[in-house]
Design an enzyme around this catalytic site. Sequence first.
Site, short mmCIF file in Angstrom:
data_model
loop_
_atom_site.label_atom_id
_atom_site.label_comp_id
_atom_site.label_asym_id
_atom_site.label_seq_id
_atom_site.Cartn_x
_atom_site.Cartn_y
_atom_site.Cartn_z
N GLU A 72 3.82 4.02 5.83
CA GLU A 72 2.65 3.36 5.70
C GLU A 72 1.58 4.15 4.94
O GLU A 72 1.64 5.17 4.89
CB GLU A 72 2.31 2.96 7.41
CG GLU A 72 0.96 2.41 7.40
CD GLU A 72 0.90 0.84 6.71
OE1 GLU A 72 1.39 0.53 5.59
OE2 GLU A 72 0.28 -0.02 7.44
N ASP A 73 0.69 3.19 4.34
CA ASP A 73 -0.51 3.79 3.61
C ASP A 73 -1.49 4.67 4.67
O ASP A 73 -1.85 5.66 4.38
CB ASP A 73 -0.92 3.02 2.64
CG ASP A 73 -1.52 1.72 3.15
OD1 ASP A 73 -1.23 1.33 4.39
OD2 ASP A 73 -2.29 0.78 2.42
N PHE B 225 -14.28 3.55 3.79
CA PHE B 225 -13.25 2.82 2.91
C PHE B 225 -12.67 3.45 1.63
O PHE B 225 -13.49 3.95 1.04
CB PHE B 225 -14.04 1.25 2.61
CG PHE B 225 -12.74 0.41 2.41
CD1 PHE B 225 -12.11 -0.16 3.58
CD2 PHE B 225 -12.09 0.18 1.18
CE1 PHE B 225 -11.14 -1.18 3.13
CE2 PHE B 225 -10.93 -0.66 0.95
CZ PHE B 225 -10.79 -1.30 2.17
N VAL B 226 -11.35 4.01 1.93
CA VAL B 226 -10.68 4.77 1.01
C VAL B 226 -9.66 3.89 -0.05
O VAL B 226 -9.26 2.85 0.69
CB VAL B 226 -10.00 5.89 1.54
CG1 VAL B 226 -10.89 6.87 2.09
CG2 VAL B 226 -8.94 5.46 2.72
N GLY C 99 0.65 -1.30 -0.09
CA GLY C 99 -0.09 0.10 0.02
C GLY C 99 0.83 1.17 0.13
O GLY C 99 0.29 2.38 -0.50
N ASP D 217 -5.13 2.13 10.59
CA ASP D 217 -6.59 1.73 11.17
C ASP D 217 -6.69 1.29 12.53
O ASP D 217 -6.93 2.27 13.36
CB ASP D 217 -7.14 0.58 9.78
CG ASP D 217 -8.54 0.50 9.93
OD1 ASP D 217 -9.39 1.67 9.71
OD2 ASP D 217 -8.81 -0.74 10.09
N ARG E 5 -5.23 0.70 -6.57
CA ARG E 5 -4.19 1.13 -6.14
C ARG E 5 -3.38 2.16 -6.88
O ARG E 5 -2.83 3.11 -6.50
CB ARG E 5 -2.97 0.08 -5.95
CG ARG E 5 -3.23 -1.04 -4.89
CD ARG E 5 -1.99 -1.67 -4.82
NE ARG E 5 -2.46 -3.14 -3.82
CZ ARG E 5 -2.26 -3.17 -2.71
NH1 ARG E 5 -2.17 -2.05 -2.10
NH2 ARG E 5 -2.40 -4.33 -2.16
P1 IMP Z 1 -4.10 -1.91 10.97
O1 IMP Z 1 -4.01 -0.36 11.59
O2 IMP Z 1 -3.55 -2.94 11.58
O3 IMP Z 1 -5.67 -2.13 11.14
O4 IMP Z 1 -3.90 -2.20 9.45
C1 IMP Z 1 -4.04 -1.14 8.51
C2 IMP Z 1 -4.02 -1.91 7.17
O5 IMP Z 1 -5.39 -1.94 6.84
C3 IMP Z 1 -3.47 -0.77 6.10
O6 IMP Z 1 -2.03 -0.86 5.78
C4 IMP Z 1 -4.45 -1.18 4.84
O7 IMP Z 1 -3.74 -2.24 4.07
C5 IMP Z 1 -5.68 -1.71 5.51
N1 IMP Z 1 -6.70 -0.57 5.47
C6 IMP Z 1 -7.37 -0.10 6.48
N2 IMP Z 1 -8.32 0.79 6.20
C7 IMP Z 1 -8.32 0.72 4.76
C8 IMP Z 1 -8.98 1.52 3.94
O8 IMP Z 1 -9.69 2.56 4.14
N3 IMP Z 1 -8.71 1.50 2.67
C9 IMP Z 1 -7.68 0.30 2.16
N4 IMP Z 1 -6.96 -0.31 3.12
C10 IMP Z 1 -7.37 -0.14 4.33
MG MG Z 2 -3.81 -3.31 2.50
#
Ligand code: IMP
Ligand code: MG
Length: 181
Positions: free
Chosen positions: A97-98, A150-151, A42, A101, A163
């Site tokens: 990181e992208d 969801f983005v 990402g 969440d 992507r």
């Molecule tokens: P977390 O913070 O451990 O829940 O994981 C974050 C990961 O969840 C990110 O690196 C993304 O791959 C994925 N993710 C969470 N929200 C989104 C979204 O809105 N769009 C696309 N990927 C997301």
């Molecule tokens: Mg991902």
Amino acid sequence: MERIKSVLISQEKIAMRVEELARQIELDYNGKSPVVVAILKGAIIFYGDLVRKINLPLRFDTMSVSSYGCGTVSSGNVKINKDLTKDIDGEDVILIEDIIDSGNTMKALVSLLAHRGAKSVKVCSFLDKPSRRTTDFKADYIGYTVPDEFVVGYGLDYDEKYRNLPYIGILQLDNDEAKIV
Ligand code: IMP
Ligand code: MG
């Protein structure tokens, strides 16, 4: 079927913010040579844009990880699909990181790299979705805070699609239960 409901962050706004983040990182790491780690897949677009704006002797590495979920976070909570190519003992590390969440992935990864002896570990995430947090994790650098939608685009996917969109869009899902990551 899913589709793009609206553009949340335009290409112009992305470019503006990337520039600001680069200036901040340059100031904070003045005189240092940090290892910048792209979290695959990402972050690759953001990473490519960001590193080209940072006037420091950066070193590159990449990692691919997945979180085991929301259990107690420890160094054992992150599954490494692809590890770093070099030892980071004694290094200043910036994880790129992208989106943050739940916060589980980055929290586990920061503790893992600290445990491996990194001198410092900071996280730069293009997006932050604080409303979804299940841990107390806070990134050091954030591009934009986004609502609980969801983005996709600018590296972020839905089922490996979208992507390569040059902007951040909000995905319209058929039913909201399909919110998978
Ligand atoms: P977390 O913070 O451990 O829940 O994981 C974050 C990961 O969840 C990110 O690196 C993304 O791959 C994925 N993710 C969470 N929200 C989104 C979204 O809105 N769009 C696309 N990927 C997301
Ligand atoms: Mg991902």
